[in-house]
Design a protein around this motif. Structure first.
Motif, PDB file in Angstrom:
ATOM      1  N   MET A  51      -5.233   5.135  -9.933  1.00  0.00           N
ATOM      2  CA  MET A  51      -5.859   3.830  -9.727  1.00  0.00           C
ATOM      3  C   MET A  51      -7.158   3.701 -10.508  1.00  0.00           C
ATOM      4  O   MET A  51      -7.481   2.640 -11.026  1.00  0.00           O
ATOM      5  CB  MET A  51      -6.101   3.605  -8.232  1.00  0.00           C
ATOM      6  CG  MET A  51      -4.859   3.223  -7.460  1.00  0.00           C
ATOM      7  SD  MET A  51      -5.213   2.814  -5.744  1.00  0.00           S
ATOM      8  CE  MET A  51      -5.444   4.424  -5.048  1.00  0.00           C
ATOM      9  N   LEU A  83      -7.286  -3.229  -7.936  1.00  0.00           N
ATOM     10  CA  LEU A  83      -7.312  -2.395  -6.746  1.00  0.00           C
ATOM     11  C   LEU A  83      -8.027  -1.088  -7.059  1.00  0.00           C
ATOM     12  O   LEU A  83      -7.507  -0.245  -7.788  1.00  0.00           O
ATOM     13  CB  LEU A  83      -5.889  -2.121  -6.260  1.00  0.00           C
ATOM     14  CG  LEU A  83      -5.756  -1.381  -4.928  1.00  0.00           C
ATOM     15  CD1 LEU A  83      -6.330  -2.247  -3.812  1.00  0.00           C
ATOM     16  CD2 LEU A  83      -4.307  -1.047  -4.643  1.00  0.00           C
ATOM     17  N   PRO A  94     -10.006   2.506  -5.625  1.00  0.00           N
ATOM     18  CA  PRO A  94      -9.802   3.393  -4.467  1.00  0.00           C
ATOM     19  C   PRO A  94     -10.536   2.918  -3.224  1.00  0.00           C
ATOM     20  O   PRO A  94     -10.006   3.022  -2.110  1.00  0.00           O
ATOM     21  CB  PRO A  94     -10.336   4.735  -4.981  1.00  0.00           C
ATOM     22  CG  PRO A  94     -10.147   4.680  -6.456  1.00  0.00           C
ATOM     23  CD  PRO A  94     -10.379   3.247  -6.843  1.00  0.00           C
ATOM     24  N   MET A 152      -6.156  -0.263   3.718  1.00  0.00           N
ATOM     25  CA  MET A 152      -5.355   0.592   4.590  1.00  0.00           C
ATOM     26  C   MET A 152      -5.896   0.576   6.018  1.00  0.00           C
ATOM     27  O   MET A 152      -5.138   0.420   6.992  1.00  0.00           O
ATOM     28  CB  MET A 152      -5.345   2.012   4.040  1.00  0.00           C
ATOM     29  CG  MET A 152      -4.551   3.003   4.878  1.00  0.00           C
ATOM     30  SD  MET A 152      -2.783   2.654   4.870  1.00  0.00           S
ATOM     31  CE  MET A 152      -2.385   3.134   3.185  1.00  0.00           C
ATOM     32  N   ILE A 196       2.158   1.876  -3.511  1.00  0.00           N
ATOM     33  CA  ILE A 196       1.096   2.420  -4.358  1.00  0.00           C
ATOM     34  C   ILE A 196       0.897   3.903  -4.078  1.00  0.00           C
ATOM     35  O   ILE A 196       0.720   4.713  -4.999  1.00  0.00           O
ATOM     36  CB  ILE A 196      -0.204   1.637  -4.143  1.00  0.00           C
ATOM     37  CG1 ILE A 196      -0.053   0.200  -4.660  1.00  0.00           C
ATOM     38  CG2 ILE A 196      -1.379   2.314  -4.827  1.00  0.00           C
ATOM     39  CD1 ILE A 196      -1.231  -0.686  -4.371  1.00  0.00           C
ATOM     40  N   LEU A 231       0.824  -1.207   0.000  1.00  0.00           N
ATOM     41  CA  LEU A 231       0.000   0.000   0.000  1.00  0.00           C
ATOM     42  C   LEU A 231       0.859   1.257   0.000  1.00  0.00           C
ATOM     43  O   LEU A 231       0.499   2.265  -0.625  1.00  0.00           O
ATOM     44  CB  LEU A 231      -0.928  -0.013   1.218  1.00  0.00           C
ATOM     45  CG  LEU A 231      -1.953  -1.150   1.264  1.00  0.00           C
ATOM     46  CD1 LEU A 231      -2.734  -1.108   2.569  1.00  0.00           C
ATOM     47  CD2 LEU A 231      -2.904  -1.081   0.085  1.00  0.00           C
ATOM     48  N   ARG A 260     -11.289  -0.194  -2.388  1.00  0.00           N
ATOM     49  CA  ARG A 260     -10.569  -1.340  -1.836  1.00  0.00           C
ATOM     50  C   ARG A 260      -9.264  -0.898  -1.188  1.00  0.00           C
ATOM     51  O   ARG A 260      -8.856  -1.434  -0.156  1.00  0.00           O
ATOM     52  CB  ARG A 260     -10.300  -2.357  -2.945  1.00  0.00           C
ATOM     53  CG  ARG A 260      -9.474  -3.545  -2.496  1.00  0.00           C
ATOM     54  CD  ARG A 260      -9.280  -4.561  -3.603  1.00  0.00           C
ATOM     55  NE  ARG A 260      -8.260  -5.522  -3.263  1.00  0.00           N
ATOM     56  CZ  ARG A 260      -8.457  -6.571  -2.476  1.00  0.00           C
ATOM     57  NH1 ARG A 260      -9.629  -6.788  -1.953  1.00  0.00           N
ATOM     58  NH2 ARG A 260      -7.462  -7.410  -2.217  1.00  0.00           N
ATOM     59  N   TYR A 261      -8.600   0.090  -1.782  1.00  0.00           N
ATOM     60  CA  TYR A 261      -7.347   0.585  -1.207  1.00  0.00           C
ATOM     61  C   TYR A 261      -7.580   1.161   0.189  1.00  0.00           C
ATOM     62  O   TYR A 261      -6.824   0.860   1.128  1.00  0.00           O
ATOM     63  CB  TYR A 261      -6.745   1.651  -2.125  1.00  0.00           C
ATOM     64  CG  TYR A 261      -5.424   2.206  -1.639  1.00  0.00           C
ATOM     65  CD1 TYR A 261      -4.226   1.611  -2.008  1.00  0.00           C
ATOM     66  CD2 TYR A 261      -5.384   3.316  -0.808  1.00  0.00           C
ATOM     67  CE1 TYR A 261      -3.021   2.110  -1.556  1.00  0.00           C
ATOM     68  CE2 TYR A 261      -4.183   3.824  -0.349  1.00  0.00           C
ATOM     69  CZ  TYR A 261      -3.004   3.222  -0.739  1.00  0.00           C
ATOM     70  OH  TYR A 261      -1.812   3.721  -0.275  1.00  0.00           O
ATOM     71  N   SER A 320      -6.301  -3.021 -13.332  1.00  0.00           N
ATOM     72  CA  SER A 320      -5.969  -3.121 -11.919  1.00  0.00           C
ATOM     73  C   SER A 320      -7.173  -3.621 -11.141  1.00  0.00           C
ATOM     74  O   SER A 320      -8.297  -3.168 -11.340  1.00  0.00           O
ATOM     75  CB  SER A 320      -5.519  -1.765 -11.384  1.00  0.00           C
ATOM     76  OG  SER A 320      -5.288  -1.840  -9.993  1.00  0.00           O
TER      77      SER A 320
END
Length: 354
Positions: A187, A195, A197, A204, A92, A89, A199-200, A193
């Motif tokens: 993203m 991933l 936003p 986190m 990224i 993370l 899911r990010y 991708s």
């Protein structure tokens, strides 16, 4: 309390497995490893609560030998998984991990999630003073010769990855605060991708929670173990003398603070499974998985035809010999099937067939 001890781990295990299809589709080593370690932990706790309900009898010794080693590995594996996820993370957030992860990063992920726990499981034998312990209502737990070596082998290897995971999360949050729109836009505009936003942000929060939770549990466990001080490490023979001994304990053998600490550490494992379900088990992606699973069960198990799916003519076989009024089915060659049909003449003014 005993009934709750038996039910809670299996409920937590079910909630974890519900989120497995989503994480399996993404193929993230860290999240899959966390699910694996927590699932093993909940299964072991559930079986232990059932087998040793209101007793501390010596039974299932081979099971206990395996379970106690896996518990040692899980204690080191979960912080390692958090560190692995926090590093990804953080990369990224700094714009360094926009491409698929290469073999070097995957190797590091495997080492943190599985290599480190296996090493700690092997080194545990150094500070294993006897075979294992059995606690009433809890089951079998690892035996530890509390000394300066146990601090290094067991506590240090779990505490450091958890601290590093929080540091990486802090750096990622700091960087996202400065370039939040740019990072999220990158993203969003990356079509291949997995991933997003959303899911990010969930990953986190989950990483930060598990890292903080791990540090808290390690601190509470260490304070409980080292209350009476450290034992002197003299030599190998004295530490491992009478190694086959199994220590049995009833709940009445512990003081009230110690018993509260034991139950708190036990309940921490089922409670650690709730964030996974909260973040990944009730969202839009999870609902799609539920609908797909229900459709598969109805189609394959219950043999129900989906609504709005008409029966095709090529799926129906008609036997002319058993059907009254039907002659022999004409044989149509492949060339006849491919031959175009003659046009139907229409009057272009009235669109009526001539």
């Amino acid at each position: 309390m005993p009934g709750a001890l038996q039910a809670a781990p299996f409920i937590a295990l079910g909630l974890l497995l519900v989120t497995l299809p989503h994480h399996w589709r993404v193929r993230n080593i860290a999240t899959l490893s966390i699910i694996a370690w927590l699932s093993a932990y909940n299964l072991m706790y559930g079986v232990g609560a059932v087998v040793w309900d209101r007793n501390d009898e010596i039974r299932a010794t081979v099971w206990c030998d395996i379970v106690t080693k896996i518990k040692i590995g899980a204690d080191a594996g979960l912080p390692g998984c958090c560190l692995c996820m926090a590093k990804q993370l953080n990369r990224i957030a700094y714009g360094l991990d926009m491409s698929p992860r290469g073999w070097k990063h995957r190797t590091l992920d495997i080492l943190l999630c599985w290599g480190l726990p296996v090493i700690v499981m092997a080194l545990h034998y150094i500070v294993q003073g006897h075979r294992f312990d059995i606690i009433e209502d809890i089951g079998c737990i690892p035996a530890i010769y509390v000394s300066w070596l146990s601090i290094i082998i067991l506590d240090f290897t779990a505490f450091v990855p958890a601290i590093l995971a929080l540091i990486y999360c802090g750096l990622a949050l700091f960087k996202l605060g400065r370039r939040r729109r740019l990072a999220l836009r990158i993203m969003l505009n990356k079509p291949d991708s997995a991933l997003t936003p959303s899911r990010y942000i969930r990953l986190m929060i989950l990483t930060f929670f598990l890292g903080t939770w791990s540090i808290l549990l390690i601190s509470v466990s260490a304070s409980n173990e080292y209350t009476e001080g450290l034992q002197l490490w003299t030599d190998w023979a004295s530490v491992h003398e009478d190694f086959s001994r199994i220590v049995r304990s009833r709940t009445t053998d512990f003081s009230a603070p110690t018993l509260r600490c034991i139950y708190m550490l036990w309940w921490a494992v089922p409670l650690s499974s709730l964030p996974f379900f909260a973040f990944f088990g009730i969202g839009e992606e999870a609902m799609k998985d539920y609908r797909a699973s229900a459709s598969w069960v109805g189609r394959v198990v219950l043999r129900r035809q989906p609504a709005g799916d008409p029966i095709r003519a090529d799926m129906v076989s008609v036997d002319a010999s058993h059907s009254p009024g039907l002659g022999r089915k004409p044989i149509i060659s492949l060339s006849d099937r491919m031959r175009p049909l003659p046009p139907i003449p229409y009057d272009v003014r009235t669109f009526n067939q001539v």
